[in-house]
Design a protein around this motif. Structure first.
Motif, PDB file in Angstrom:
ATOM      1  N   GLY A  70      36.488  46.854  42.852  1.00 41.00           N
ATOM      2  CA  GLY A  70      35.538  46.531  41.799  1.00 41.00           C
ATOM      3  C   GLY A  70      36.045  45.432  40.886  1.00 41.00           C
ATOM      4  O   GLY A  70      37.213  45.051  40.909  1.00 41.00           O
ATOM      5  N   VAL A  71      35.129  44.933  40.057  1.00 47.17           N
ATOM      6  CA  VAL A  71      35.466  43.879  39.103  1.00 47.17           C
ATOM      7  C   VAL A  71      36.209  44.473  37.919  1.00 47.17           C
ATOM      8  O   VAL A  71      35.807  45.496  37.368  1.00 47.17           O
ATOM      9  N   SER A  98      33.946  49.471  38.963  1.00 47.98           N
ATOM     10  CA  SER A  98      34.418  48.459  38.017  1.00 47.98           C
ATOM     11  C   SER A  98      35.320  49.099  36.982  1.00 47.98           C
ATOM     12  O   SER A  98      35.201  50.289  36.682  1.00 47.98           O
ATOM     13  N   ASN A 153      37.612  39.037  39.283  1.00 50.61           N
ATOM     14  CA  ASN A 153      37.884  39.628  37.979  1.00 50.61           C
ATOM     15  C   ASN A 153      37.682  38.646  36.843  1.00 50.61           C
ATOM     16  O   ASN A 153      37.940  37.448  36.983  1.00 50.61           O
TER      17      ASN A 153
END
Length: 108
Positions: free
Chosen positions: A32-33, A11, A54
């Protein structure tokens, strides 16, 4: 800046105006976020692929002649606005149509 062929699964938290991009005309991928209150500035001559759901709120700017921003889903841009500068490209890698719900500004 991500190197050519680099895939990052972690992330990322944006807190300011953070530059993210792919170097050397290659492709960098973020699985990832991406979260936080900051903004993303896409830089570099390569392609940046955003896979995550996101949540960042600061918006996205694709710098002039920055290459390509590739979205895999409608939440790739978080909740902020999108600014595309001259010479940059926005592409979809989604099998479904993408719905961009934030303000979009395109400079040609």
């Amino acid at each position: 800046t991500l190197g050519d062929g680099v895939t990052a699964g972690n992330s990322v938290t944006l807190s300011g105006s953070d530059n993210i991009g792919a170097a050397s005309g290659g492709t960098g991928t973020l699985f990832g976020v991406v979260s936080g209150t900051g903004s993303m500035v896409v830089v570099g001559p390569g392609s940046l692929v955003l896979f995550g759901t996101n949540t960042y709120t600061g918006g996205t700017t694709v710098a002039a002649s920055a290459g390509q921003l590739v979205l895999v889903n409608s939440t790739g841009l978080g909740t902020g606005s999108l600014t595309m500068n001259a010479g940059s490209t926005l592409t979809s890698a989604s099998p479904e149509p993408l719905a961009l719900t934030s303000a979009v500004t395109i400079y040609i």
